[in-house]
Design an enzyme around this catalytic site. Structure first.
Site, PDB file in Angstrom:
ATOM      1  N   SER A 170       0.800  -1.229   0.000  1.00  0.00           N
ATOM      2  CA  SER A 170       0.000   0.000   0.000  1.00  0.00           C
ATOM      3  C   SER A 170       0.832   1.278   0.000  1.00  0.00           C
ATOM      4  O   SER A 170       0.267   2.380  -0.050  1.00  0.00           O
ATOM      5  CB  SER A 170      -0.961   0.011   1.186  1.00  0.00           C
ATOM      6  OG  SER A 170      -2.089  -0.779   0.890  1.00  0.00           O
ATOM      7  N   LYS A 225       0.045   3.764  -2.716  1.00  0.00           N
ATOM      8  CA  LYS A 225      -0.923   4.867  -2.618  1.00  0.00           C
ATOM      9  C   LYS A 225      -0.241   6.229  -2.468  1.00  0.00           C
ATOM     10  O   LYS A 225      -0.883   7.263  -2.682  1.00  0.00           O
ATOM     11  CB  LYS A 225      -1.894   4.599  -1.475  1.00  0.00           C
ATOM     12  CG  LYS A 225      -2.753   3.343  -1.698  1.00  0.00           C
ATOM     13  CD  LYS A 225      -3.691   3.074  -0.548  1.00  0.00           C
ATOM     14  CE  LYS A 225      -4.596   1.881  -0.822  1.00  0.00           C
ATOM     15  NZ  LYS A 225      -3.945   0.587  -0.628  1.00  0.00           N
ATOM     16  N   SER A 274      -6.193   3.312   3.921  1.00  0.00           N
ATOM     17  CA  SER A 274      -5.565   2.485   2.884  1.00  0.00           C
ATOM     18  C   SER A 274      -6.603   1.685   2.107  1.00  0.00           C
ATOM     19  O   SER A 274      -6.402   0.514   1.788  1.00  0.00           O
ATOM     20  CB  SER A 274      -4.517   1.540   3.491  1.00  0.00           C
ATOM     21  OG  SER A 274      -3.594   1.122   2.515  1.00  0.00           O
ATOM     22  N   LYS A 327       2.945   6.807   5.315  1.00  0.00           N
ATOM     23  CA  LYS A 327       2.081   5.708   4.891  1.00  0.00           C
ATOM     24  C   LYS A 327       2.704   4.372   5.244  1.00  0.00           C
ATOM     25  O   LYS A 327       3.922   4.226   5.284  1.00  0.00           O
ATOM     26  CB  LYS A 327       1.862   5.783   3.367  1.00  0.00           C
ATOM     27  CG  LYS A 327       0.875   4.782   2.804  1.00  0.00           C
ATOM     28  CD  LYS A 327      -0.544   5.186   3.093  1.00  0.00           C
ATOM     29  CE  LYS A 327      -1.538   4.120   2.623  1.00  0.00           C
ATOM     30  NZ  LYS A 327      -1.525   2.897   3.446  1.00  0.00           N
TER      31      LYS A 327
END
Length: 339
Positions: free
Chosen positions: A50, A53, A110, A212
């Site tokens: 993820s 992203k 997420s 993140k």
């Protein structure tokens, strides 16, 4: 007896961490001048999970700046988006949220479905948006990165490196300071739902202010995290750790050491571009599924439906074997929700 028990403990512990052949990459750097404070396997190919992203956000920020979309632009849930597995927001097909909320949701929660919704809204289609992601990566000098989706779910054609992720994080910080609050959010409200961040360091590490986390079984637990103390900012990239606890602890330790040695490292450290390129690296990303998630669970065989009158107890005993349950090892299905 004690010696044998100790050796058994060490053998068991070794199963919990990646082997030396797949050592966990890490990199700590100062984003404004690009000075590297610490690096380990910065060019090893890795699945971003993820952390993908971050690029989805980067491409969207450029679309916002260029006037292609606005924060108020509705982002509609398509059948394609609704079909994505967790982690997801879970909107019904046809429902929408604003682009501003959508960006916050993909960073905080997420959400994979919302990543597709953004891609379709900004790019016109998911495929066109992925082309933008790869064009942006090339422009940023992410020479060992390729994107195949906007969310980071497993795909053999999607990979990156710690150095390339550092380049992306640096671009987000320098080019879009007006959006830095999004990466620092601890929660986001969507209707009646309050979604909490997966980035625990935002709560536990002094000065943490972004960015993140990411996880799939083949990548292990990844994080890009930024922190600021006394006007000094550092970013740590940590990939392939065996748990969120180990990942967070390693990132915190690297940042702490970086702040303690900030003056000397800022004088004598090399740059992201000047960091020597590693030799003799694998041409494929590391696959940590066996280490992180264990073997894939066996599929339960479907029993053929038969009339009760045609089945004898002896026949049941001969052909029916209970399926053993996994003992404490999380499956890929349960772990894809952790990012």
């Amino acid at each position: 007896m004690l010696r044998r028990a100790f050796l058994s403990f060490l053998a068991g512990a070794a199963m919990l961490v990646p082997s030396a052949a797949t050592a966990s990459p890490a990199l700590v750097f100062e984003p404004y001048n690009g000075t590297v404070f610490y690096s380990e396997d910065p060019d090893a190919l890795w699945f971003p999970a993820s952390l993908t992203k971050l690029m989805t956000a980067y491409v969207t920020f450029h679309a916002l700046r260029n006037g292609e979309v606005k924060f108020s632009t509705p982002v509609v849930c398509s059948k394609n988006a609704a079909a994505e597995p967790p982690t997801k927001l879970g909107l019904s097909v046809g429902k929408s949220i604003t682009l501003e909320t959508a960006i916050r949701v993909i960073i905080v929660k997420s959400a994979n479905d919302v990543s597709v919704m953004i891609a379709e809204t900004v790019g016109g289609s998911e495929e066109a948006f992925i082309d933008r992601m790869n064009a942006a990566a090339k422009k940023l000098g992410m020479t060992k990165t390729q994107f195949a989706n906007p969310h980071g779910l497993p795909n053999e054609q999607q990979y990156t490196t710690a150095r390339d992720l550092a380049r992306l994080a640096r671009a987000l910080i320098i080019e879009f300071p007006e959006h830095s609050d999004i990466f620092a959010m601890k929660s986001v409200q969507v209707g009646q739902k309050q979604l909490r961040t997966h980035n625990g360091l935002l709560r536990t590490f002094n000065g943490a202010d972004g960015m993140k986390t990411g996880f799939i079984c083949d990548s292990g637990f990844n994080i890009v995290v930024s922190a600021t103390r006394q006007g000094r900012k550092l970013v740590a990239v940590v990939l392939g750790e065996p748990s969120t606890r180990v990942r967070n602890a390693r990132a915190a330790r690297l940042l702490e050491n970086g702040f303690k040695r900030y003056f000397w490292k800022s004088l004598f450290g090399t740059s992201l571009d000047g960091l020597a390129i590693q030799a003799k690296l694998d041409e494929q990303p590391a696959h940590l599924r066996q280490v992180i998630c264990g073997p894939r669970p066996k599929k339960r065989r479907k029993r053929r439906s038969v009339r009760r009158s045609s089945v004898s107890p002896e026949l049941i005993g001969l052909h029916y074997t209970p399926v053993a349950q996994a003992s404490g090892i999380p499956t890929a299905a349960t772990l894809t929700a952790i990012n």
